[in-house]
Scaffold this motif. Structure first.
Motif, mmCIF file in Angstrom:
data_model
loop_
_atom_site.group_PDB
_atom_site.id
_atom_site.type_symbol
_atom_site.label_atom_id
_atom_site.label_comp_id
_atom_site.label_asym_id
_atom_site.label_seq_id
_atom_site.Cartn_x
_atom_site.Cartn_y
_atom_site.Cartn_z
ATOM 1 N N ASP A 49 42.632 58.109 -19.668
ATOM 2 C CA ASP A 49 43.746 57.323 -20.192
ATOM 3 C C ASP A 49 43.937 57.604 -21.681
ATOM 4 N N LEU A 50 42.816 57.785 -22.363
ATOM 5 C CA LEU A 50 42.823 58.042 -23.806
ATOM 6 C C LEU A 50 41.795 59.135 -24.083
ATOM 7 N N LEU A 51 42.239 60.218 -24.704
ATOM 8 C CA LEU A 51 41.373 61.366 -24.954
ATOM 9 C C LEU A 51 41.174 61.556 -26.448
ATOM 10 N N LEU A 52 39.917 61.583 -26.870
ATOM 11 C CA LEU A 52 39.583 61.902 -28.257
ATOM 12 C C LEU A 52 39.150 63.359 -28.305
ATOM 13 N N ILE A 53 39.940 64.186 -28.961
ATOM 14 C CA ILE A 53 39.561 65.582 -29.167
ATOM 15 C C ILE A 53 38.860 65.668 -30.509
ATOM 16 N N VAL A 54 37.573 65.990 -30.467
ATOM 17 C CA VAL A 54 36.722 65.939 -31.652
ATOM 18 C C VAL A 54 36.435 67.357 -32.140
ATOM 19 N N HIS A 59 42.522 60.854 -38.353
ATOM 20 C CA HIS A 59 41.205 60.219 -38.262
ATOM 21 C C HIS A 59 40.111 61.203 -38.647
ATOM 22 N N GLN A 60 39.398 60.882 -39.739
ATOM 23 C CA GLN A 60 38.304 61.704 -40.226
ATOM 24 C C GLN A 60 37.081 60.810 -40.367
ATOM 25 N N THR A 61 36.016 61.200 -39.721
ATOM 26 C CA THR A 61 34.816 60.363 -39.665
ATOM 27 C C THR A 61 33.598 61.184 -40.083
ATOM 28 N N ILE A 62 32.492 60.477 -40.213
ATOM 29 C CA ILE A 62 31.228 61.105 -40.598
ATOM 30 C C ILE A 62 30.217 60.876 -39.488
ATOM 31 N N ALA A 63 29.537 61.925 -39.057
ATOM 32 C CA ALA A 63 28.536 61.807 -37.992
ATOM 33 C C ALA A 63 27.287 61.156 -38.558
ATOM 34 N N SER A 64 27.263 59.857 -38.504
ATOM 35 C CA SER A 64 26.156 59.093 -39.061
ATOM 36 C C SER A 64 26.045 57.786 -38.304
ATOM 37 N N GLU A 65 24.844 57.240 -38.251
ATOM 38 C CA GLU A 65 24.666 55.945 -37.605
ATOM 39 C C GLU A 65 25.054 54.804 -38.532
ATOM 40 N N LEU A 117 35.694 61.682 -24.672
ATOM 41 C CA LEU A 117 35.510 62.491 -25.871
ATOM 42 C C LEU A 117 35.309 63.933 -25.441
ATOM 43 N N ALA A 118 36.106 64.844 -25.994
ATOM 44 C CA ALA A 118 35.987 66.265 -25.674
ATOM 45 C C ALA A 118 36.026 67.063 -26.961
ATOM 46 N N GLY A 119 35.356 68.213 -26.939
ATOM 47 C CA GLY A 119 35.336 69.073 -28.113
ATOM 48 C C GLY A 119 34.315 70.171 -27.954
ATOM 49 N N PRO A 120 34.309 71.128 -28.859
ATOM 50 C CA PRO A 120 33.305 72.194 -28.819
ATOM 51 C C PRO A 120 31.903 71.612 -28.981
ATOM 52 N N PRO A 121 30.879 72.397 -28.696
ATOM 53 C CA PRO A 121 29.493 71.909 -28.860
ATOM 54 C C PRO A 121 29.177 71.586 -30.323
ATOM 55 N N ASN A 122 28.323 70.601 -30.502
ATOM 56 C CA ASN A 122 27.728 70.281 -31.806
ATOM 57 C C ASN A 122 28.736 69.835 -32.858
ATOM 58 N N VAL A 123 29.838 69.182 -32.425
ATOM 59 C CA VAL A 123 30.777 68.621 -33.400
ATOM 60 C C VAL A 123 30.513 67.135 -33.629
ATOM 61 N N VAL A 169 46.518 61.276 -26.573
ATOM 62 C CA VAL A 169 45.525 62.115 -27.245
ATOM 63 C C VAL A 169 45.415 61.731 -28.716
ATOM 64 N N VAL A 170 44.177 61.575 -29.171
ATOM 65 C CA VAL A 170 43.897 61.307 -30.582
ATOM 66 C C VAL A 170 42.951 62.388 -31.081
ATOM 67 N N GLU A 171 43.337 63.068 -32.158
ATOM 68 C CA GLU A 171 42.478 64.085 -32.752
ATOM 69 C C GLU A 171 41.589 63.444 -33.816
ATOM 70 N N VAL A 172 40.311 63.829 -33.803
ATOM 71 C CA VAL A 172 39.340 63.263 -34.746
ATOM 72 C C VAL A 172 38.585 64.405 -35.414
ATOM 73 N N LEU A 173 38.611 64.420 -36.732
ATOM 74 C CA LEU A 173 37.786 65.365 -37.483
ATOM 75 C C LEU A 173 36.476 64.665 -37.831
ATOM 76 N N ASN A 174 35.405 65.060 -37.180
ATOM 77 C CA ASN A 174 34.095 64.470 -37.438
ATOM 78 C C ASN A 174 33.351 65.316 -38.478
ATOM 79 N N LYS A 175 32.308 64.735 -39.039
ATOM 80 C CA LYS A 175 31.533 65.401 -40.093
ATOM 81 C C LYS A 175 32.441 65.797 -41.259
#
Length: 404
Positions: free
Chosen positions: A283-288, A335-341, A201-207, A312-318
């Protein structure tokens, strides 16, 4: 020392409590022992061919109770006897073989006397940790690669003994090289059969990378906090997705360092370096990303040292923070997800995508697959064979381990 002319048996599975135990039987008297002790449950053909799965009863004597087993003949004339994992059942089968002159040996001794392809496959099989991995290795213990090599040797031998034109010789050689290329392609995945796949998982801070990793793994493994840059190292954990062992890496958020103190810059740069190494080997990179960083997503992606072998898979979190101005920008991100448990359908869809990509990294079932470096190197050499004689030499070396 056990002679190759002796008939031997061994317990191939570990000693201890288990549902199923497997006993190997090999040697000149193996078939006779099977005919003496095994009674199939159906009136199917009495012939025993490699790859068959025959259910029935194993009896040491006509008046004994017997054990329910599954019998599998192997390509080298040996047999696998799959039965109840209890020690009494295993001992009874081994005793019936010993009574018929079969020597019971330890697994290392058994492997030394086995054909090299079988020994290599069994070695890989012992290191598999999931049923999906083991199924591929088991195909090779049952002779998929050996049968492929033997069939081509037979075709070459038959062709060499006939008066064929050189044009047909070239046609047969071209067909072999093409077939070998397919096998070698499978082998690129086969030699990595027992390795965990690297999911980064890679991405800017606090995503929300750490929160997303927690959701994927199913428990709190990463450190999460509402301040940028909480993760300053590559945090790793092991899991299994769709039967594929995975090593997940949660990398440091990559950000500018001009505003930091000199000591903080050193720590930051080391975190970024480690993140880059993890990305490069993925092998598989999630860009968040998150809505506030969406506009910089493509620039961020171009800044990463991504290998051409990495998916590479792009993920929009939050995604719950999307505004009217950013919704249109998010349309292209699948792929759009929510930062939640909490459980979230977005993560469920992402998991299906991860499963599809990860299972594609495993070799195909029921196919000849090189599963060690020796096998792969010889298969690659076969792709470049310049004559049928040269190809036959390589095939024999693949099957026997001996260069002729």
């Amino acid at each position: 020392m056990t002679s190759t002319n002796e008939t031997t048996a061994t317990r191939l599975t570990g000693v201890g409590l288990s549902a199923v135990a497997v006993i190997g039987l090999r040697g000149p008297r193996a078939l006779q022992c099977v005919q003496d002790c095994f009674t199939p449950a159906t009136n199917a053909s009495s012939s025993l061919s490699a790859g068959q799965v025959r259910y029935g009863t194993w009896k040491s004597s006509d008046d004994g109770p017997g054990e329910s087993i599954v019998l599998t003949p192997m390509t080298d004339g040996s047999f696998e006897i799959h039965g109840h994992g209890g020690e009494a059942a295993v001992s009874a089968i081994l005793a019936s073989l010993t009574d018929r002159g079969v020597e019971s040996v330890e697994s290392p001794t058994w492997q030394k006397s086995a054909p090299i392809l079988l020994s290599e496959a069994e070695h890989v099989l012992q290191r598999c940790v999931t049923s999906q991995q083991a199924a591929v290795a088991l195909d090779q213990t049952r002779g998929q690669l050996a049968q492929w090599g033997q069939q081509w040797l037979q075709r070459i031998d038959e062709f060499s003994s006939s008066d064929e034109l050189s044009e047909e010789t070239e046609s047969l050689l071209a067909a072999l090289c093409k077939d070998a290329q397919t096998i070698a392609t499978n082998g690129e995945r086969g030699v990595r059969l027992t390795e965990p796949r690297r999911l980064v998982l890679a991405g800017p801070p606090n995503v929300g990378k750490s929160s997303l990793m927690n959701q994927i793994v199913g428990f709190r493994r990463s450190i999460t906090h509402d301040s940028a840059g909480t993760t300053r190292d590559v945090l790793q954990c092991d899991t299994v997705i769709a039967g594929v062992p995975v090593q997940m890496s949660d990398t440091a958020g990559i950000r500018e360092t001009s505003h930091l103190t000199e000591s903080s810059v050193a720590i930051e740069r080391e975190g970024i370096r480690r993140a880059s190494v993890a990305v490069e080997s993925a092998d598989l990179l999630l860009i968040v990303c998150q809505p506030s960083t969406l506009i910089d997503l493509q620039d961020f992606r171009r800044s990463l040292p991504v290998s051409n072998k990495t998916h590479v898979v792009e993920v929009l979190n939050k995604a719950d923070l999307l505004s009217d101005n950013t919704k249109s920008m998010a349309d292209e991100i699948e792929h759009q997800t929510i930062a939640s448990e909490d459980d979230d359908p977005g993560v469920g869809k992402l998991m299906k995508t991860l499963a599809a990509h990860l299972t594609a990294t495993l070799p195909p079932r029921h196919s000849p697959v090189p599963i060690c470096q020796r096998q792969l190197e010889l298969t690659n050499q076969l792709c470049q064979a310049t004559s049928l004689k040269n190809a036959a030499t390589m095939l024999r070396q693949l099957l026997t381990g001996v260069a002729s």
